[in-house]
Write a protein that holds these residues in place. Structure first.
Motif, PDB file in Angstrom:
ATOM      1  N   GLY A  23       0.792  -1.219   0.000  1.00 39.02           N
ATOM      2  CA  GLY A  23       0.000   0.000   0.000  1.00 39.02           C
ATOM      3  C   GLY A  23       0.826   1.271   0.000  1.00 39.02           C
ATOM      4  N   ASP A  24       2.136   1.139   0.082  1.00 34.27           N
ATOM      5  CA  ASP A  24       3.013   2.306   0.146  1.00 34.27           C
ATOM      6  C   ASP A  24       3.459   2.696  -1.258  1.00 34.27           C
ATOM      7  N   PRO A  25       3.034   3.852  -1.765  1.00 29.64           N
ATOM      8  CA  PRO A  25       3.402   4.245  -3.128  1.00 29.64           C
ATOM      9  C   PRO A  25       4.899   4.552  -3.289  1.00 29.64           C
ATOM     10  N   ASP A  26       5.610   4.719  -2.181  1.00 29.54           N
ATOM     11  CA  ASP A  26       7.040   5.003  -2.238  1.00 29.54           C
ATOM     12  C   ASP A  26       7.903   3.758  -2.039  1.00 29.54           C
ATOM     13  N   THR A  27       7.293   2.587  -2.197  1.00 26.00           N
ATOM     14  CA  THR A  27       8.024   1.331  -2.035  1.00 26.00           C
ATOM     15  C   THR A  27       7.815   0.457  -3.248  1.00 26.00           C
ATOM     16  N   GLU A  28       8.902  -0.122  -3.730  1.00 30.50           N
ATOM     17  CA  GLU A  28       8.850  -1.087  -4.833  1.00 30.50           C
ATOM     18  C   GLU A  28       9.660  -2.317  -4.452  1.00 30.50           C
ATOM     19  N   VAL A  29       9.203  -3.462  -4.898  1.00 33.78           N
ATOM     20  CA  VAL A  29       9.939  -4.711  -4.759  1.00 33.78           C
ATOM     21  C   VAL A  29      10.424  -5.083  -6.151  1.00 33.78           C
ATOM     22  N   ILE A  30      11.728  -5.232  -6.290  1.00 37.45           N
ATOM     23  CA  ILE A  30      12.339  -5.486  -7.596  1.00 37.45           C
ATOM     24  C   ILE A  30      12.999  -6.854  -7.591  1.00 37.45           C
ATOM     25  N   ASP A  31      12.660  -7.680  -8.578  1.00 39.55           N
ATOM     26  CA  ASP A  31      13.313  -8.965  -8.777  1.00 39.55           C
ATOM     27  C   ASP A  31      14.595  -8.765  -9.571  1.00 39.55           C
ATOM     28  N   GLU A  32      15.663  -9.432  -9.134  1.00 44.99           N
ATOM     29  CA  GLU A  32      16.903  -9.507  -9.915  1.00 44.99           C
ATOM     30  C   GLU A  32      17.464  -8.132 -10.304  1.00 44.99           C
ATOM     31  N   GLY A  85      26.909  -4.064  -9.380  1.00 42.16           N
ATOM     32  CA  GLY A  85      28.313  -4.389  -9.591  1.00 42.16           C
ATOM     33  C   GLY A  85      28.703  -4.463 -11.048  1.00 42.16           C
ATOM     34  N   GLY A  86      28.122  -3.592 -11.867  1.00 43.37           N
ATOM     35  CA  GLY A  86      28.448  -3.595 -13.284  1.00 43.37           C
ATOM     36  C   GLY A  86      28.055  -4.884 -13.983  1.00 43.37           C
ATOM     37  N   GLY A  87      27.009  -5.532 -13.477  1.00 52.94           N
ATOM     38  CA  GLY A  87      26.523  -6.767 -14.085  1.00 52.94           C
ATOM     39  C   GLY A  87      27.139  -8.027 -13.500  1.00 52.94           C
ATOM     40  N   ARG A  88      28.029  -7.873 -12.520  1.00 50.01           N
ATOM     41  CA  ARG A  88      28.678  -9.046 -11.913  1.00 50.01           C
ATOM     42  C   ARG A  88      27.774  -9.796 -10.962  1.00 50.01           C
ATOM     43  N   SER A  89      26.704  -9.153 -10.499  1.00 48.81           N
ATOM     44  CA  SER A  89      25.828  -9.794  -9.528  1.00 48.81           C
ATOM     45  C   SER A  89      24.417  -9.240  -9.662  1.00 48.81           C
ATOM     46  N   ARG A  90      23.474  -9.949  -9.059  1.00 50.24           N
ATOM     47  CA  ARG A  90      22.087  -9.501  -9.007  1.00 50.24           C
ATOM     48  C   ARG A  90      21.544  -9.717  -7.606  1.00 50.24           C
ATOM     49  N   ILE A  91      20.821  -8.729  -7.138  1.00 51.78           N
ATOM     50  CA  ILE A  91      20.121  -8.876  -5.866  1.00 51.78           C
ATOM     51  C   ILE A  91      18.860  -9.677  -6.165  1.00 51.78           C
ATOM     52  N   ARG A 119      29.425 -18.541  -4.142  1.00 54.39           N
ATOM     53  CA  ARG A 119      29.462 -17.149  -4.608  1.00 54.39           C
ATOM     54  C   ARG A 119      29.201 -16.128  -3.495  1.00 54.39           C
ATOM     55  N   LEU A 120      28.811 -16.586  -2.330  1.00 48.66           N
ATOM     56  CA  LEU A 120      28.408 -15.664  -1.262  1.00 48.66           C
ATOM     57  C   LEU A 120      29.500 -14.662  -0.860  1.00 48.66           C
ATOM     58  N   PRO A 121      30.777 -15.048  -0.721  1.00 45.75           N
ATOM     59  CA  PRO A 121      31.782 -14.031  -0.355  1.00 45.75           C
ATOM     60  C   PRO A 121      31.851 -12.873  -1.354  1.00 45.75           C
ATOM     61  N   GLU A 122      31.788 -13.166  -2.659  1.00 42.86           N
ATOM     62  CA  GLU A 122      31.802 -12.095  -3.652  1.00 42.86           C
ATOM     63  C   GLU A 122      30.518 -11.273  -3.577  1.00 42.86           C
ATOM     64  N   GLN A 123      29.384 -11.930  -3.359  1.00 40.22           N
ATOM     65  CA  GLN A 123      28.113 -11.217  -3.236  1.00 40.22           C
ATOM     66  C   GLN A 123      28.133 -10.296  -2.024  1.00 40.22           C
ATOM     67  N   VAL A 124      28.722 -10.734  -0.928  1.00 37.07           N
ATOM     68  CA  VAL A 124      28.847  -9.897   0.269  1.00 37.07           C
ATOM     69  C   VAL A 124      29.572  -8.605  -0.086  1.00 37.07           C
ATOM     70  N   GLN A 125      30.673  -8.730  -0.829  1.00 36.11           N
ATOM     71  CA  GLN A 125      31.469  -7.555  -1.193  1.00 36.11           C
ATOM     72  C   GLN A 125      30.663  -6.620  -2.100  1.00 36.11           C
ATOM     73  N   ILE A 126      30.015  -7.169  -3.129  1.00 37.33           N
ATOM     74  CA  ILE A 126      29.293  -6.334  -4.093  1.00 37.33           C
ATOM     75  C   ILE A 126      28.042  -5.719  -3.458  1.00 37.33           C
ATOM     76  N   TYR A 127      27.273  -6.495  -2.712  1.00 43.25           N
ATOM     77  CA  TYR A 127      26.082  -5.960  -2.035  1.00 43.25           C
ATOM     78  C   TYR A 127      26.475  -4.826  -1.096  1.00 43.25           C
ATOM     79  N   GLY A 128      27.629  -4.975  -0.461  1.00 44.45           N
ATOM     80  CA  GLY A 128      28.086  -3.979   0.497  1.00 44.45           C
ATOM     81  C   GLY A 128      28.383  -2.626  -0.114  1.00 44.45           C
ATOM     82  N   THR A 129      28.519  -2.568  -1.425  1.00 45.58           N
ATOM     83  CA  THR A 129      28.792  -1.285  -2.065  1.00 45.58           C
ATOM     84  C   THR A 129      27.530  -0.457  -2.280  1.00 45.58           C
TER      85      THR A 129
END
Length: 193
Positions: free
Chosen positions: A20-29, A33-39, A62-72
């Protein structure tokens, strides 16, 4: 329980809580990281909250690399992990990540919060600016009153300028606004009839 089932239950839960919040979106994928990862799932409102899904059938390779990229780029991150991987996952993710343990219930995934996410202490302004498409980066120039960028300027050049000249909270706000607008524009429209 496999990733698609976990994703579906989590997405439905987020839509139920924030739909119900117009200022919130849920985005898949959401690509980062310049295409190196996807949330896997990104909740975008006042923060960018990433959800990384690791079912019992996945690996944590892949989790250690994802940790680094997500952290940016993510203000908060929650790892949604099957019971099989909890012990190892706790050793990999930083203290500011949240952890939801998922197990199979009678009809759907059941989540148990092991740890709530905290605010990321080290966002990267350039990585955040790179979430913008070229047209969006150019629009941010106009929105903030900067001189019109050179039409030949690359997306990379525009993002570097924004990362250097815009305070981080304002940059994050503008990027989140564009991500939400992009997602809203991609939704199918329903027309009353």
């Amino acid at each position: 329980m496999h990733d698609p089932e976990i994703r579906s239950v989590l997405r439905n839960s987020l839509h139920k809580k924030y739909g119900g919040d117009p200022d919130t979106e849920v985005i898949d994928e959401l690509t980062i990281g310049g295409g190196r990862s996807r949330i896997d799932l990104a909740l975008v409102n006042g923060v960018l909250h990433g959800f990384e899904l690791k079912s019992d059938y996945d690996t944590l390779r892949r989790l250690p690399e994802q940790v680094q990229i997500y952290g940016t780029v993510c203000d908060r991150v929650t790892l949604v992990v099957g019971e099989r991987h909890v012990g190892h996952a706790v050793e990999i993710v930083p203290d500011w990540w949240g952890i939801l343990v998922v197990r199979s219930g009678r009809r759907r995934a059941i989540f148990r919060a092991l740890k709530l996410p905290q605010i990321n202490p080290s966002l990267d302004p350039l990585a955040i600016a790179r979430l913008l498409r070229r047209s969006e980066a150019s629009a941010v120039f106009s929105e903030l009153g900067f001189a019109e960028p050179n039409r030949r300027a690359s997306r990379q050049e525009l993002c570097q300028f924004l990362a250097r000249h815009v305070e981080l909270p304002l940059l994050c706000h503008r990027v989140r606004s564009h991500l939400r607008a992009r997602q809203s524009a991609a939704k199918p429209r329903s027309y009353g009839g």
